[in-house]
Motif scaffolding. Structure first.
Motif, mmCIF file in Angstrom:
data_model
loop_
_atom_site.group_PDB
_atom_site.id
_atom_site.type_symbol
_atom_site.label_atom_id
_atom_site.label_comp_id
_atom_site.label_asym_id
_atom_site.label_seq_id
_atom_site.Cartn_x
_atom_site.Cartn_y
_atom_site.Cartn_z
ATOM 1 N N CYS A 10 0.973 -1.112 0.112
ATOM 2 C CA CYS A 10 -0.045 -0.110 -0.019
ATOM 3 C C CYS A 10 0.789 1.248 -0.051
ATOM 4 O O CYS A 10 0.379 2.395 -0.136
ATOM 5 C CB CYS A 10 -0.893 0.002 1.034
ATOM 6 S SG CYS A 10 -0.164 -0.231 2.732
ATOM 7 N N HIS A 12 2.730 2.203 2.609
ATOM 8 C CA HIS A 12 3.192 2.666 3.965
ATOM 9 C C HIS A 12 4.261 1.827 4.434
ATOM 10 O O HIS A 12 4.415 0.693 3.990
ATOM 11 C CB HIS A 12 1.954 2.753 4.766
ATOM 12 C CG HIS A 12 0.807 3.404 4.227
ATOM 13 N ND1 HIS A 12 -0.624 3.063 4.413
ATOM 14 C CD2 HIS A 12 0.829 4.833 4.138
ATOM 15 C CE1 HIS A 12 -1.406 3.955 3.806
ATOM 16 N NE2 HIS A 12 -0.466 5.074 3.765
ATOM 17 N N CYS A 38 -0.499 -2.521 4.852
ATOM 18 C CA CYS A 38 0.078 -2.350 6.367
ATOM 19 C C CYS A 38 -1.167 -2.506 7.382
ATOM 20 O O CYS A 38 -2.328 -2.645 7.060
ATOM 21 C CB CYS A 38 0.623 -0.943 6.347
ATOM 22 S SG CYS A 38 -0.692 0.418 6.627
ATOM 23 N N CYS A 41 -3.944 -0.074 7.117
ATOM 24 C CA CYS A 41 -4.863 -0.282 5.950
ATOM 25 C C CYS A 41 -5.797 -1.502 6.074
ATOM 26 O O CYS A 41 -6.949 -1.475 5.550
ATOM 27 C CB CYS A 41 -3.711 -0.342 4.671
ATOM 28 S SG CYS A 41 -3.444 1.366 4.098
HETATM 29 ZN ZN LIG Z 1 -1.171 1.062 4.512
#
Ligand SMILES: [Zn+2]
Length: 144
Positions: A10, A12, A38, A41
């Motif tokens: 994602c 992150h 993550c 998310c």
């Molecule tokens: Zn994320």
């Protein structure tokens, strides 16, 4: 063991403790970068799934402490989905119109009963119960 700054698919980065042989850790890092979201998310995705089920069934807010209500919502969404799945799976493939109407009425009665369970504690108490069990108990209650 060591802490890693894991870069997820994602985009992150989150700190995570990784264990085991270096090869395994490298494999995890590569996998996470390629195909995992993550933790925040993932949490947002789970929250969205709960909201979707609540919207689909027009579920009311749960009563209880803030913590209970949050937990109860997670469990309720999971159980409602489980009940729907159980009912759909057990819906006879062939029914007369009369049987189909009766089946749908009973299904609706079960769902209305469950929608009316607005105490977070009621759902929390049933956290280990499969959807099938909740469906059967609710059905029995509608027949009383
Ligand atoms: Zn994320």
């Amino acid at each position: 063991m060591a802490k890693y700054n894991v870069t997820y698919a994602c985009g992150h980065v989150a700190e995570k403790q990784l264990y085991g042989p270096m090869d395994d850790r490298q494999r995890y890092l590569a996998w996470a970068a390629r195909s995992a979201n993550c933790p925040s998310c993932r949490q947002a995705g789970a929250d969205q799934a709960i909201s979707d089920i609540e919207a689909e069934h027009e579920l009311p807010a749960l009563t209880g402490s803030e913590k209970q209500a949050k937990w109860g919502r997670e469990i309720r969404a999971e159980k409602i989905a489980g009940v729907v799945e159980f009912v759909q799976k057990n819906r006879p493939a062939t029914m007369t119109d009369e049987q189909a109407t009766k089946f749908d009425q009973q299904y609706s009665a079960v769902m209305q009963l469950l929608y009316g369970r607005t105490e977070a504690g009621w759902w929390i108490d049933r956290r280990s119960a499969p959807g099938q069990e909740i469906a059967k108990a609710a059905f029995a209650e509608t027949r009383r």
